[in-house]
Design an enzyme around this catalytic site. Structure first.
Site: not given
Ligand code: UT7
Length: 340
Positions: A123, A264, A294
Site C-alpha cells: 500500500c 491510503h 482498498n
Molecule cells: O491496506 C493494508 C492495510 N490494511 C489495513 O489497514 C486493514 C486493517 N484492519 C482492519 O481494517 C480491520 O481489522 C478489519 C476491517 C479487517 C476487520 O475489522 P475488526 O473490527 O478488526 O474486526 P475483527 O477482525 O476483530 O472481527 C470482529 C468480528 C469477528 O467475529 P467474532 O469472532 O467477534 O464473532 C469476525 O469474525 O467480526 C467478524 N467479521 C465479520 N462479520 C461480518 C469479520 N469480517 C466480517 C464481515 N462481516 N465481513
C-alpha cells in the site's frame, strides 16, 4: 579534463503536472457480498466505511488498468507517449512475476523512448515510487517520469473469506512528474519506514520462491491474501499519524498548516483517527473508500484524482500523502500542489 564526466548537474525540484485515474466498470456492492458470504451492509459500512468497489473483468490485468490511467494522465497534460522517459509501476499484483508490468505498460501506451521498472511495497508502493521518480527529476537525469500505482487485488482474494473479500477493489492512478518551474515547490520532503517484524500480518504466502505454486498450495488456499486484521489495524492506526507527523515536524509544520491530507484508503476508522491526531477536520481529508475500497497501491493516486475532481484542492495548497501497508511499510510525502 573531460567535462562530460565531471560536470555537476544542477539540483531542481520535481512537481506533479498531471493525474489520470481508471477503475474497471464492474461494481461489487455490499449487497452483493451479503449474497456471497455471512456479512451485512451495516457491518461492512460501520467497520470499514466501504459501500462498493470496482472489480476487473475476466482477462483485464494490472497493466491494462495502469495503461488506461497513464493514457488519461498524458491526455490531460497534452503530452505524447514518446515524451515519457521513465515508467515506474508500483504494484503487488503484476500481470506475472516477469516481465515487469512497466514493460507491458510501455508497450501498451507506445512510450517508445521510456525505460522503467516495477516497485513492490504494497500500500506504500505509490509513495515510494513517487520519491524515486522525484529524485530522478531532481538530479537532472530525467525530465518526465510516469509514476503509476495499480493493483488488481481481486485476482488474489478468496471470495469465501468474509474477513478479507469485502475490503479490496481494483484500480489504477498515474501521475506525471516534471521539473518544477521557478517559484514552484512541488514535492518537498518525505518520511519512509519499513518494519519486517510485521511481515506475517498481511501477506500472500504462496507463489513466490519460498512456497512455489503446487497443487498443495492451491488446495491450502495459500495463493490468497491472508491478513491478521487486528494486528494490521493497530499498527496502521498508530503509524499513519506518526509518519505524517514526522514529515510535518521536520519541516516546522503541523496539521493546521495543511490544506489537505490524502491518505491510503484501507479503513475509514484509520483515516478518521489519523485526521483527529493531526488536528485536521474531515473536510480537509480526502476519503473515497466508500466508492473504491482498498485498491492497495492505487488508493493514493485515486484519492488525488478525487481531490482534483471535487475541487477540494487548489494551486499552492500544502498537502500530505500518507500510507501504511503490508511489510510493514509506511510513508508520507509533503508537497505543494502546483496544478490548476
Ligand atoms: O491496506 C493494508 C492495510 N490494511 C489495513 O489497514 C486493514 C486493517 N484492519 C482492519 O481494517 C480491520 O481489522 C478489519 C476491517 C479487517 C476487520 O475489522 P475488526 O473490527 O478488526 O474486526 P475483527 O477482525 O476483530 O472481527 C470482529 C468480528 C469477528 O467475529 P467474532 O469472532 O467477534 O464473532 C469476525 O469474525 O467480526 C467478524 N467479521 C465479520 N462479520 C461480518 C469479520 N469480517 C466480517 C464481515 N462481516 N465481513
Amino acid at each position: 579534463m573531460n567535462t562530460k564526466l565531471t560536470s555537476q548537474r544542477l539540483l531542481q525540484r520535481a512537481k506533479i503536472s498531471s493525474i489520470g485515474t481508471y477503475v474497471p466498470d464492474r461494481v461489487l456492492t455490499n449487497a452483493d457480498f451479503e449474497r456471497m458470504v455471512d456479512t451485512s451492509n451495516e457491518w461492512i459500512l460501520e467497520r470499514t466505511g466501504i459501500r462498493e468497489r470496482h472489480i476487473a473483468a475476466q482477462g483485464q490485468a494490472t497493466s491494462d488498468l495502469a495503461a488506461e490511467a497513464a493514457r488519461r494522465c498524458l491526455e490531460l497534460r497534452g503530452m505524447a507517449p514518446d515524451e515519457v522517459e521513465v515508467i515506474i509501476v508500483a504494484t503487488v499484483s503484476p500481470d506475472m512475476p516477469f516481465p515487469a508490468t512497466a514493460c507491458l505498460v510501455q508497450g501498451k501506451i507506445g512510450a517508445h523512448q521510456a525505460w522503467g521498472f516495477d516497485l513492490g511495497a504494497a500500500c506504500s508502493g505509490f509513495l515510494y515510487a513517487l520519491q524515486v521518480g522525484a529524485k530522478l527529476i531532481e538530479s537532472g537525469a530525467q525530465k518526465t517520469v510516469m509514476v503509476i500505482g495499480a493493483d488488481t487485488m481481486s485476482s488474489f482474494i478468496d471470495y469465501s473469506d468474509r474477513s478479507t473479500c469485502i475490503l479490496f477493489g481494483d484500480g489504477a492512478g498515474a501521475v506525471l512528474l516534471e521539473a518544477a518551474a521557478e517559484g514552484e515547490l512541488g514535492i518537498i520532503d518525505y518520511a519512509h519506514e519499513i518494519d519486517g517484524s510485521g511481515a506475517s500480518a498481511l501477506r500472500l504466502p504462496a507463489g513466490g520462491s519460498l512456497l512455489p505454486a503446487s497443487a498443495e498450495t492451491v488446495a491450502n488456499k495459500q495463493h490468497y491474501v491472508h491478513q491478521d486484521g487486528q494486528t494490521v489495524y493497530k499498527f496502521a492506526v498508530r503509524k499513519m499519524a506518526e509518519i505524517a507527523e514526522k514529515v510535518l515536524d521536520r519541516n516546522g509544520l503541523t496539521g493546521q498548516d495543511l490544506a489537505c491530507l490524502i491518505p491510503h484508503q484501507a479503513n475509514r476508522r484509520i483515516i478518521e483517527s489519523t485526521a483527529q491526531r493531526l488536528g485536521l477536520p474531515l473536510d480537509r481529508v480526502i476519503i473515497n473508500i466508500d466508492r473504491f475500497g482498498n485498491t492497495t497501491a492505487a488508493t493514493v493516486p485515486l484519492a488525488m484524482g478525487t481531490a482534483r475532481d471535487e475541487a477540494r484542492i487548489k494551486r499552492g495548497d500544502l498537502v500530505v500523502l500518507a500510507s501504511v501497508g503490508a511489510g510493514f511499510t509506511a510513508g508520507a510525502t509533503l508537497l505543494r500542489w502546483e496544478m490548476d
